[in-house]
Design a protein around this motif. Sequence first.
Motif, PDB file in Angstrom:
ATOM      1  N   LEU A 198       0.812  -1.221   0.000  1.00  0.00           N
ATOM      2  CA  LEU A 198       0.000   0.000   0.000  1.00  0.00           C
ATOM      3  C   LEU A 198       0.845   1.271   0.000  1.00  0.00           C
ATOM      4  N   TYR A 225      -8.855   2.989  -3.012  1.00  0.00           N
ATOM      5  CA  TYR A 225      -8.476   4.038  -3.958  1.00  0.00           C
ATOM      6  C   TYR A 225      -7.853   5.222  -3.202  1.00  0.00           C
ATOM      7  N   GLN A 226      -8.526   5.611  -2.121  1.00  0.00           N
ATOM      8  CA  GLN A 226      -8.065   6.802  -1.380  1.00  0.00           C
ATOM      9  C   GLN A 226      -6.669   6.594  -0.795  1.00  0.00           C
ATOM     10  N   ILE A 227      -6.450   5.413  -0.238  1.00  0.00           N
ATOM     11  CA  ILE A 227      -5.134   5.142   0.365  1.00  0.00           C
ATOM     12  C   ILE A 227      -4.053   5.161  -0.721  1.00  0.00           C
ATOM     13  N   LYS A 228      -4.367   4.542  -1.856  1.00  0.00           N
ATOM     14  CA  LYS A 228      -3.367   4.483  -2.940  1.00  0.00           C
ATOM     15  C   LYS A 228      -3.071   5.880  -3.517  1.00  0.00           C
ATOM     16  N   VAL A 229      -4.110   6.696  -3.670  1.00  0.00           N
ATOM     17  CA  VAL A 229      -3.888   8.044  -4.236  1.00  0.00           C
ATOM     18  C   VAL A 229      -3.074   8.887  -3.258  1.00  0.00           C
ATOM     19  N   MET A 230      -3.394   8.816  -1.981  1.00  0.00           N
ATOM     20  CA  MET A 230      -2.603   9.569  -0.997  1.00  0.00           C
ATOM     21  C   MET A 230      -1.158   9.086  -1.011  1.00  0.00           C
ATOM     22  N   ASN A 281       0.152  10.013  -4.847  1.00  0.00           N
ATOM     23  CA  ASN A 281      -0.036  11.294  -5.542  1.00  0.00           C
ATOM     24  C   ASN A 281      -0.175  12.529  -4.651  1.00  0.00           C
ATOM     25  N   THR A 282      -1.130  12.510  -3.757  1.00  0.00           N
ATOM     26  CA  THR A 282      -1.462  13.756  -3.043  1.00  0.00           C
ATOM     27  C   THR A 282      -0.757  13.899  -1.696  1.00  0.00           C
ATOM     28  N   ARG A 319      -3.622  14.488   3.396  1.00  0.00           N
ATOM     29  CA  ARG A 319      -4.276  15.791   3.557  1.00  0.00           C
ATOM     30  C   ARG A 319      -5.338  15.633   4.637  1.00  0.00           C
ATOM     31  N   ARG A 325      -7.928  17.178   5.183  1.00  0.00           N
ATOM     32  CA  ARG A 325      -9.307  17.350   4.718  1.00  0.00           C
ATOM     33  C   ARG A 325      -9.879  16.089   4.067  1.00  0.00           C
ATOM     34  N   PHE A 326      -9.029  15.117   3.781  1.00  0.00           N
ATOM     35  CA  PHE A 326      -9.548  13.848   3.260  1.00  0.00           C
ATOM     36  C   PHE A 326     -10.116  12.973   4.386  1.00  0.00           C
TER      37      PHE A 326
END
Lengths: 166, 148
Positions: free
Chosen positions: A11, A51-56, A59-60, A63, A65-66
């Motif tokens: 992850l 998806y959220q864990i992978k994008v953080m 990529n991002t 944050r 605010r997530f």
Amino acid sequence: MKFEIKKLDALCGRKVSVYSVTLENDNHTLFERFILENAPTFPGELADLRYQIKVMAENTGIRDRFFEKPEGKLGQDIWALYDEKGKLRLYCMQIGHVVIILGGGGPKATRTLQEDPKLKLENNLLRMVSDAITQRMIEKEIRLPLDSNELTGNLIFDDDDPMEVE
Amino acid sequence: MEQTARSHHSQVLDDFLSLGTEEEFARTKSRMMLAAKIQDAMAAKNIGKKELAERMGQQPSVITKWLSGKHNFTTDTLTDIQRVLGVRLLALEEKPVGQNVYHITINLISPQPQQILPPEGRTYSLPSTKTDMIRTPKKNLERQLAYA
């Protein structure tokens, strides 16, 4: 309470390292328990968390605010990651916006955390883990080196104190 | 060497990683990256959630939703945010399909200078200007670098 912080390589990404916690005599991490408990009923919600864990991670970066607002005492970086429809809560500890330690959680059925015994238990458990990690970071037994997203030091907790989960 | 955490792998994690679809992942990624870009633009301009809400004629709770990474933005909303924050969220400039930009780094200092010469009777041809070189797609560049 005896536990170990383990790295979930699959992850991790270039911006965030992802960890979870194994308790004594358990081969699964708290996060895996969360997956096993919720996969039959909430596969779509779990996919959304993936998806959220992978994008953080890639990529991002982390944050605030997530996540939902911190729950627990001030100073404890316990946050809740939630799916798009707001059905599931996954409790996490953030360190320096580059490390995330995934705990457990569950479906949110009540308005407040205090009304839900399961979520309260999971939140308190991660708060205890957070307290222990924070203490070791203060004592410099665990470090997050500058420009790094990898925890170093002693990540095995052998304290014999009985677990006092409210 | 510093001690680090032990790695953990399992079938449960593998199964978790196989959940969902690429299409859904791409949508979530877009929403989160847009939220991050808006948040960065707000920070750069020192604009808080409340101020952005006022400028956009929205409630602060709407901005919270935008920044959560879970909002499905409309084109109109993105256009309005672009105008207020002065940030580019939509790439609408016309650009011929297949026109790529390549960045080439030429190391001018070499500890052991070597002269690379084409075979006898042949010459190398390079793009005439720096701009040509930068904008020349790789395949064409290779062609131009080929022996004349």
